[in-house]
Design a protein around this motif. Structure first.
Motif, short mmCIF file in Angstrom:
data_model
loop_
_atom_site.label_atom_id
_atom_site.label_comp_id
_atom_site.label_asym_id
_atom_site.label_seq_id
_atom_site.Cartn_x
_atom_site.Cartn_y
_atom_site.Cartn_z
N ILE A 53 -10.89 -11.72 -13.38
CA ILE A 53 -10.76 -11.23 -12.00
C ILE A 53 -9.53 -10.34 -11.95
O ILE A 53 -8.48 -10.68 -12.49
CB ILE A 53 -10.60 -12.40 -11.01
N ILE A 54 -9.66 -9.18 -11.31
CA ILE A 54 -8.50 -8.31 -11.13
C ILE A 54 -8.31 -8.06 -9.64
O ILE A 54 -9.26 -7.80 -8.90
CB ILE A 54 -8.65 -6.99 -11.92
N THR A 55 -7.06 -8.20 -9.18
CA THR A 55 -6.75 -8.04 -7.77
C THR A 55 -5.33 -7.50 -7.63
O THR A 55 -4.64 -7.24 -8.63
CB THR A 55 -6.93 -9.38 -7.02
N GLY A 56 -4.89 -7.29 -6.39
CA GLY A 56 -3.54 -6.80 -6.13
C GLY A 56 -2.69 -7.88 -5.49
O GLY A 56 -3.22 -8.81 -4.86
N SER A 57 -1.39 -7.77 -5.62
CA SER A 57 -0.50 -8.74 -5.00
C SER A 57 -0.42 -8.47 -3.49
O SER A 57 -0.54 -7.34 -3.03
CB SER A 57 0.90 -8.67 -5.62
N GLY A 58 -0.23 -9.53 -2.73
CA GLY A 58 -0.14 -9.41 -1.29
C GLY A 58 -1.51 -9.32 -0.63
O GLY A 58 -2.54 -9.45 -1.28
N GLU A 59 -1.51 -9.07 0.68
CA GLU A 59 -2.76 -9.00 1.44
C GLU A 59 -3.05 -7.61 1.98
O GLU A 59 -4.06 -7.40 2.65
CB GLU A 59 -2.71 -10.00 2.60
N LYS A 60 -2.19 -6.64 1.68
CA LYS A 60 -2.38 -5.29 2.22
C LYS A 60 -3.14 -4.36 1.29
O LYS A 60 -3.85 -3.46 1.75
CB LYS A 60 -1.02 -4.66 2.56
N SER A 61 -2.97 -4.56 -0.01
CA SER A 61 -3.45 -3.54 -0.92
C SER A 61 -3.95 -4.13 -2.23
O SER A 61 -3.30 -4.99 -2.84
CB SER A 61 -2.33 -2.53 -1.22
N PHE A 62 -5.11 -3.66 -2.65
CA PHE A 62 -5.60 -3.88 -4.02
C PHE A 62 -4.79 -2.94 -4.91
O PHE A 62 -3.90 -3.37 -5.62
CB PHE A 62 -7.10 -3.57 -4.06
N VAL A 63 -5.07 -1.67 -4.85
CA VAL A 63 -4.25 -0.62 -5.46
C VAL A 63 -4.39 0.61 -4.57
O VAL A 63 -5.50 1.11 -4.38
CB VAL A 63 -4.69 -0.28 -6.90
N ALA A 64 -3.27 1.07 -4.01
CA ALA A 64 -3.32 2.16 -3.03
C ALA A 64 -3.24 3.53 -3.69
O ALA A 64 -2.69 4.47 -3.12
CB ALA A 64 -2.19 1.99 -2.02
N GLY A 65 -3.78 3.66 -4.90
CA GLY A 65 -3.81 4.96 -5.55
C GLY A 65 -2.79 5.09 -6.66
O GLY A 65 -2.17 4.11 -7.08
#
Length: 255
Positions: A53-65
């Motif tokens: 599984i790949i995800t981003g830290s926090g709740e705002k952003s997966f990866v913002a570019g």
């Protein structure tokens, strides 16, 4: 193994890769690519892991570019090398010998959406926003977005997203086939893990061959790849265990 921009957690047969640059909404930079190369080297060879599984830290952003500050002064040759590296890393993810699920927990823009596109399955939170805004910078998607997006959503919708640079909601993304399911932010990771748990019950050898066959579906050799993979599996231990379990009316125990 230590990573500067990534956290790695392993739970039984499932690895969770977390892009960990919350101060920049998990934007991709050279260090993230270096760490992705390292972690996927490890995941490919680690036989105890059957799903990622790949995800981003926090709740705002997966990866913002991509990290624009890093490449704003690049010349053409440097830009080409950057694109080649992005392609290399994302192709590595797409061709990994085990499934990769993107848990899109917020913004997935530009290179972030291209990262998600390289994964085999995509789940999203209901606050996710997805888009390819590169033309607003005088660019185009450079990490495979112009190639993978049309295959998922069709050429017309892909053109609309790329030419307009607009962001779409998670529900819209689901309606066009860009993501598989949408959940609340609180549920997203748990639901993604549930899917991973279902996947790892199945034959690792079968799934590896399935990834190869599906990835070949756009090529002239796609049908032959499927035929060859199907035949090769008959000589594998997973096939013998699966058939024995079916005949004996028990659950298979794949190694």
């Amino acid at each position: 193994m230590d990573y500067e921009s990534i956290k790695l957690a392993i739970d039984k047969k499932i690895a969770i890769v977390i892009i960990n640059r919350p101060e920049s909404l998990n934007a991709l930079n050279a260090q993230v690519f270096t760490d992705l190369e390292k972690v996927f080297d490890f995941l490919e060879s680690e036989k105890s892991i059957n799903c990622v599984i790949i995800t981003g830290s926090g709740e705002k952003s997966f990866v913002a570019g991509a990290d624009i500050k890093e490449f704003s002064a690049f010349k053409e040759e440097q830009a080409v090398e950057m694109a080649k590296r992005g392609h290399s890393v994302f192709q590595r993810i797409e061709n990994l010998n085990k499934p990769v699920i993107a848990a899109i927990n917020g913004f997935a823009l530009g290179g972030g959406l291209e990262l998600a596109l390289s994964c085999h399955i995509r789940y999203a939170s209901n606050n996710a926003k997805l888009g390819l805004p590169e033309v607003t910078l005088g660019l185009i998607p450079g990490y495979g977005g112009t190639q993978r997006l049309p295959k998922l959503v069709g050429k017309g919708i892909a053109n609309e997203m790329i030419f307009s640079a607009k962001m779409i909601s998670a529900e819209k993304a689901k309606s066009i086939g860009l993501v598989n399911e949408v959940f609340s932010s609180a549920e997203l990771l748990a639901k993604t893990q549930q899917l991973a748990e279902q996947i790892v019950k199945n034959s690792p050898q079968g799934i590896t061959k399935a990834i190869k066959a599906v990835n070949a579906s756009e090529s002239e050799k796609g049908m032959q790849t499927e035929i060859d993979a199907f035949g090769e599996l008959f000589s594998q231990e997973d096939f013998r265990e699966g058939v024995s379990a079916f005949i004996e009316k028990r659950k298979p125990a794949f190694n």
